[in-house]
Design a protein around this motif. Structure first.
Motif, PDB file in Angstrom:
ATOM      1  N   PRO A 197       0.827  -1.222   0.000  1.00 28.70           N
ATOM      2  CA  PRO A 197       0.000   0.000   0.000  1.00 28.70           C
ATOM      3  C   PRO A 197       0.851   1.257   0.000  1.00 28.70           C
ATOM      4  CG  PRO A 197      -0.837  -1.601   1.575  1.00 28.70           C
ATOM      5  CD  PRO A 197       0.488  -2.133   1.103  1.00 28.70           C
ATOM      6  N   ARG A 198       0.473   2.213  -0.855  1.00 30.68           N
ATOM      7  CA  ARG A 198       1.232   3.452  -0.941  1.00 30.68           C
ATOM      8  C   ARG A 198       0.786   4.416   0.159  1.00 30.68           C
ATOM      9  NH1 ARG A 198       4.270   0.759  -2.416  1.00 30.68           N
ATOM     10  NH2 ARG A 198       5.659   2.539  -2.398  1.00 30.68           N
ATOM     11  N   PRO A 199       1.725   5.072   0.817  1.00 27.69           N
ATOM     12  CA  PRO A 199       1.330   6.066   1.830  1.00 27.69           C
ATOM     13  C   PRO A 199       0.633   7.255   1.174  1.00 27.69           C
ATOM     14  CG  PRO A 199       3.695   6.159   1.413  1.00 27.69           C
ATOM     15  CD  PRO A 199       3.182   4.948   0.701  1.00 27.69           C
ATOM     16  N   VAL A 200      -0.348   7.806   1.860  1.00 27.40           N
ATOM     17  CA  VAL A 200      -1.084   8.955   1.332  1.00 27.40           C
ATOM     18  C   VAL A 200      -0.148  10.159   1.254  1.00 27.40           C
ATOM     19  CG1 VAL A 200      -2.998  10.545   1.750  1.00 27.40           C
ATOM     20  CG2 VAL A 200      -3.270   8.097   2.242  1.00 27.40           C
ATOM     21  N   THR A 201      -0.180  10.847   0.120  1.00 28.44           N
ATOM     22  CA  THR A 201       0.654  12.035  -0.058  1.00 28.44           C
ATOM     23  C   THR A 201      -0.008  13.236   0.611  1.00 28.44           C
ATOM     24  OG1 THR A 201       1.476  11.214  -2.177  1.00 28.44           O
ATOM     25  CG2 THR A 201       1.736  13.571  -1.748  1.00 28.44           C
ATOM     26  N   PRO A 202       0.648  13.835   1.587  1.00 31.28           N
ATOM     27  CA  PRO A 202       0.038  14.996   2.256  1.00 31.28           C
ATOM     28  C   PRO A 202      -0.016  16.198   1.316  1.00 31.28           C
ATOM     29  CG  PRO A 202       2.285  14.656   3.024  1.00 31.28           C
ATOM     30  CD  PRO A 202       1.951  13.482   2.159  1.00 31.28           C
ATOM     31  N   VAL A 237       1.004   1.427 -34.909  1.00 30.72           N
ATOM     32  CA  VAL A 237       1.646   1.803 -33.654  1.00 30.72           C
ATOM     33  C   VAL A 237       0.629   2.461 -32.721  1.00 30.72           C
ATOM     34  CG1 VAL A 237       3.390   3.283 -32.571  1.00 30.72           C
ATOM     35  CG2 VAL A 237       3.910   2.112 -34.723  1.00 30.72           C
ATOM     36  N   LEU A 238       0.689   2.064 -31.461  1.00 29.59           N
ATOM     37  CA  LEU A 238      -0.093   2.715 -30.408  1.00 29.59           C
ATOM     38  C   LEU A 238       0.850   3.046 -29.263  1.00 29.59           C
ATOM     39  CD1 LEU A 238      -2.865   3.549 -29.178  1.00 29.59           C
ATOM     40  CD2 LEU A 238      -2.958   1.246 -28.165  1.00 29.59           C
ATOM     41  N   VAL A 239       0.820   4.292 -28.798  1.00 28.75           N
ATOM     42  CA  VAL A 239       1.627   4.706 -27.652  1.00 28.75           C
ATOM     43  C   VAL A 239       0.755   4.640 -26.400  1.00 28.75           C
ATOM     44  CG1 VAL A 239       2.965   6.566 -26.605  1.00 28.75           C
ATOM     45  CG2 VAL A 239       3.077   6.183 -29.079  1.00 28.75           C
ATOM     46  N   VAL A 240       1.270   3.994 -25.360  1.00 25.70           N
ATOM     47  CA  VAL A 240       0.505   3.761 -24.136  1.00 25.70           C
ATOM     48  C   VAL A 240       1.288   4.276 -22.937  1.00 25.70           C
ATOM     49  CG1 VAL A 240      -0.331   1.959 -22.572  1.00 25.70           C
ATOM     50  CG2 VAL A 240      -0.739   1.766 -25.035  1.00 25.70           C
ATOM     51  N   VAL A 241       0.606   5.007 -22.068  1.00 28.62           N
ATOM     52  CA  VAL A 241       1.169   5.408 -20.784  1.00 28.62           C
ATOM     53  C   VAL A 241       0.575   4.496 -19.729  1.00 28.62           C
ATOM     54  CG1 VAL A 241       1.463   7.269 -19.107  1.00 28.62           C
ATOM     55  CG2 VAL A 241       1.372   7.803 -21.555  1.00 28.62           C
ATOM     56  N   THR A 242       1.414   3.688 -19.088  1.00 26.03           N
ATOM     57  CA  THR A 242       0.921   2.770 -18.066  1.00 26.03           C
ATOM     58  C   THR A 242       0.680   3.517 -16.753  1.00 26.03           C
ATOM     59  OG1 THR A 242       3.187   2.178 -17.448  1.00 26.03           O
ATOM     60  CG2 THR A 242       2.097   0.801 -19.090  1.00 26.03           C
ATOM     61  N   PRO A 243      -0.271   3.069 -15.954  1.00 29.21           N
ATOM     62  CA  PRO A 243      -0.595   3.792 -14.716  1.00 29.21           C
ATOM     63  C   PRO A 243       0.522   3.718 -13.685  1.00 29.21           C
ATOM     64  CG  PRO A 243      -2.343   2.251 -15.344  1.00 29.21           C
ATOM     65  CD  PRO A 243      -1.151   1.917 -16.167  1.00 29.21           C
ATOM     66  N   ILE A 244       0.677   4.786 -12.929  1.00 29.43           N
ATOM     67  CA  ILE A 244       1.501   4.775 -11.724  1.00 29.43           C
ATOM     68  C   ILE A 244       0.612   5.197 -10.558  1.00 29.43           C
ATOM     69  CG2 ILE A 244       3.584   5.288 -13.048  1.00 29.43           C
ATOM     70  CD1 ILE A 244       3.505   8.113 -11.927  1.00 29.43           C
ATOM     71  N   SER A 245       1.111   5.069  -9.354  1.00 39.08           N
ATOM     72  CA  SER A 245       0.275   5.330  -8.181  1.00 39.08           C
ATOM     73  C   SER A 245      -0.156   6.788  -8.113  1.00 39.08           C
ATOM     74  CB  SER A 245       1.025   4.954  -6.897  1.00 39.08           C
ATOM     75  OG  SER A 245       2.071   5.874  -6.653  1.00 39.08           O
ATOM     76  N   GLN A 246      -1.331   6.990  -7.579  1.00 39.67           N
ATOM     77  CA  GLN A 246      -1.834   8.352  -7.400  1.00 39.67           C
ATOM     78  C   GLN A 246      -0.984   9.108  -6.396  1.00 39.67           C
ATOM     79  OE1 GLN A 246      -4.090   9.133  -9.469  1.00 39.67           O
ATOM     80  NE2 GLN A 246      -4.588  11.223  -8.856  1.00 39.67           N
ATOM     81  N   ALA A 247      -0.448   8.387  -5.419  1.00 39.23           N
ATOM     82  CA  ALA A 247       0.411   9.017  -4.422  1.00 39.23           C
ATOM     83  C   ALA A 247       1.626   9.664  -5.074  1.00 39.23           C
ATOM     84  CB  ALA A 247       0.862   7.985  -3.385  1.00 39.23           C
ATOM     85  N   ALA A 291      -2.701  -2.177  -6.307  1.00 32.56           N
ATOM     86  CA  ALA A 291      -2.301  -2.258  -7.715  1.00 32.56           C
ATOM     87  C   ALA A 291      -0.824  -1.985  -7.966  1.00 32.56           C
ATOM     88  CB  ALA A 291      -3.129  -1.279  -8.551  1.00 32.56           C
ATOM     89  N   TYR A 292      -0.072  -1.595  -6.931  1.00 31.95           N
ATOM     90  CA  TYR A 292       1.312  -1.178  -7.161  1.00 31.95           C
ATOM     91  C   TYR A 292       2.275  -1.841  -6.176  1.00 31.95           C
ATOM     92  CZ  TYR A 292      -1.296   2.290  -9.751  1.00 31.95           C
ATOM     93  OH  TYR A 292      -2.172   2.887 -10.628  1.00 31.95           O
ATOM     94  N   SER A 293       3.436  -2.225  -6.709  1.00 30.30           N
ATOM     95  CA  SER A 293       4.485  -2.782  -5.853  1.00 30.30           C
ATOM     96  C   SER A 293       5.366  -1.692  -5.273  1.00 30.30           C
ATOM     97  CB  SER A 293       5.355  -3.761  -6.654  1.00 30.30           C
ATOM     98  OG  SER A 293       4.618  -4.899  -7.017  1.00 30.30           O
ATOM     99  N   ASP A 294       5.494  -0.593  -6.009  1.00 33.89           N
ATOM    100  CA  ASP A 294       6.151   0.600  -5.492  1.00 33.89           C
ATOM    101  C   ASP A 294       5.438   1.804  -6.106  1.00 33.89           C
ATOM    102  OD1 ASP A 294       7.198   0.933  -8.095  1.00 33.89           O
ATOM    103  OD2 ASP A 294       9.118   0.050  -7.565  1.00 33.89           O
ATOM    104  N   ASP A 295       6.010   2.969  -6.003  1.00 36.33           N
ATOM    105  CA  ASP A 295       5.296   4.171  -6.433  1.00 36.33           C
ATOM    106  C   ASP A 295       4.992   4.195  -7.926  1.00 36.33           C
ATOM    107  OD1 ASP A 295       5.079   5.278  -3.917  1.00 36.33           O
ATOM    108  OD2 ASP A 295       6.978   6.368  -4.047  1.00 36.33           O
ATOM    109  N   THR A 296       5.823   3.547  -8.732  1.00 38.43           N
ATOM    110  CA  THR A 296       5.681   3.694 -10.185  1.00 38.43           C
ATOM    111  C   THR A 296       5.534   2.386 -10.947  1.00 38.43           C
ATOM    112  OG1 THR A 296       8.100   3.775 -10.459  1.00 38.43           O
ATOM    113  CG2 THR A 296       6.944   5.887 -10.213  1.00 38.43           C
ATOM    114  N   HIS A 297       5.511   1.237 -10.258  1.00 42.80           N
ATOM    115  CA  HIS A 297       5.415  -0.048 -10.954  1.00 42.80           C
ATOM    116  C   HIS A 297       4.248  -0.863 -10.407  1.00 42.80           C
ATOM    117  CE1 HIS A 297       9.724   1.094 -11.364  1.00 42.80           C
ATOM    118  NE2 HIS A 297       9.502   0.724 -12.607  1.00 42.80           N
TER     119      HIS A 297
END
Length: 337
Positions: A197-202, A237-247, A291-297
């Motif tokens: 779980p990602r910590p909430v960003t203050p 070709v399709l360019v895709v931006v994969t999701p990263i954490s909201q935090a 959904a995330y193992s770290d902040d960006t993956h």
């Protein structure tokens, strides 16, 4: 004169001994699958069969599962992505695989820094990993001399020796031999650890991380070569931006500028870009808690869910449907929703 010839002969013998020792130490590294990024033999196994490729950064490496795409799209795909891969590295791998496979569709990964990274500033790490993905000596040597700067030779040589020693140890323990990589089953996808779980960003940290927004000239050049290569081969070709954490997203300053620059770059070249950080319902579909193992993956569960959504969206897009209504027009709009 005779003394000079003897000295030269000794020097040549010394160089030959160094090369022989280097080869004995390092070749088991290049020929096997000790490290998770090594997939040369895997790609050889699929040669001639692939009609779809995914190529990008560690974000796509950890988020896009070819087996899920294939089930929905009826493709035979492979994920070429890797950690720290440079834009030139992406071009070289795509060129190799397109030359030996009937590729008609390519997914290119774009992130908040994929087109702004400076190879000169970040050093050779990405190219070190890429060298480990080539079993063929001449392919490897060619890439080395094209990409490694003279002042990086010592670091890269030391790294190869270190990985060679590690490979010998693991191989003697019965680990990492060719044919043991999970990528034979995952088709290049490399799962991260389970979700943390990602910590909430203050609020005081909102916008605290300024992003580089200007496109890097080398990235622009090699992305252009990638698009040109695909156009010449009639590849969609399709360019895709994969999701990263909201935090993590909340910490970025300049993300809308990056998004606009990327959208403009690809639109000017007739290429569609879909940013799944702007997908409506993203936080419900890919919550920071699971959904995330770290902040960006993405975590394995997050990757499975995202790959299913991506496959559905691609199917709609390739069928001619307008999918843009599923996305917010900007990060500001998404945050305000």
């Amino acid at each position: 004169m005779r003394s000079f010839k003897k000295t030269l002969a000794k020097l040549l013998v010394f160089i030959a001994c160094v090369l022989l020792i280097t080869e004995l130490v390092t070749e088991p590294y290049f020929q096997n699958e000790v490290f998770q990024y090594q997939d040369s033999a895997v790609r050889d196994t699929y040669a001639g069969q692939l009609d779809a490729l995914i190529c990008g950064s560690s974000h796509a490496y950890r988020a896009i599962m070819p087996t899920v795409l294939d089930e929905t799209l009826g493709t035979s795909s492979y994920n070429l992505s890797n950690s720290m891969i440079t834009m030139r590295g992406r071009y070289e791998l795509l060129r190799q695989e397109i030359a030996r496979n009937p590729v008609n569709f390519v997914i290119l990964d774009a992130t908040y820094n994929s087109m702004t990274r400076s190879r000169a500033a970040e050093g050779p790490e990405g190219d070190i990993y890429q060298l480990g993905r080539y079993r063929n000596f001449f392919t490897r040597a060619g890439y080395f001399f094209k990409t490694i700067r003279l002042d990086e030779y010592g670091r890269v040589y030391y790294d190869m020796l270190s990985r060679g020693v590690t490979s010998w140890r693991k191989l003697l323990d019965g680990k990492g031999a060719r044919g043991t990589s999970v990528k034979y089953e995952t088709r290049g996808f490399a799962p991260m650890e389970e979700a943390v779980p990602r910590p909430v960003t203050p609020p005081e940290e909102y916008g605290s991380y300024p992003l580089q927004t200007a496109l890097d000239p080398d990235c622009v050049y090699y992305m252009g070569k990638i698009l040109e290569l695909c156009q010449q081969q009639g590849i969609q070709v399709l360019v895709v931006v994969t999701p990263i954490s909201q935090a993590e997203l909340l910490k970025f300053d300049g993300i809308d500028t990056v998004y606009t620059n990327l959208m403009t770059y690809f639109a000017d070249r007739g290429v569609t870009m879909l940013d799944f950080n702007l997908y409506q319902g993203k936080q419900t579909l890919f919550p920071d808690e699971t959904a995330y193992s770290d902040d960006t993956h993405m975590s394995p569960a997050g990757a499975a869910d995202f790959s299913a959504l991506l496959a559905k969206t691609i199917a709609q897009w390739r069928a001619g449907q307008d999918v843009t209504g599923d996305f917010y027009p900007s990060y500001a709009a998404a945050q305000a929703a």
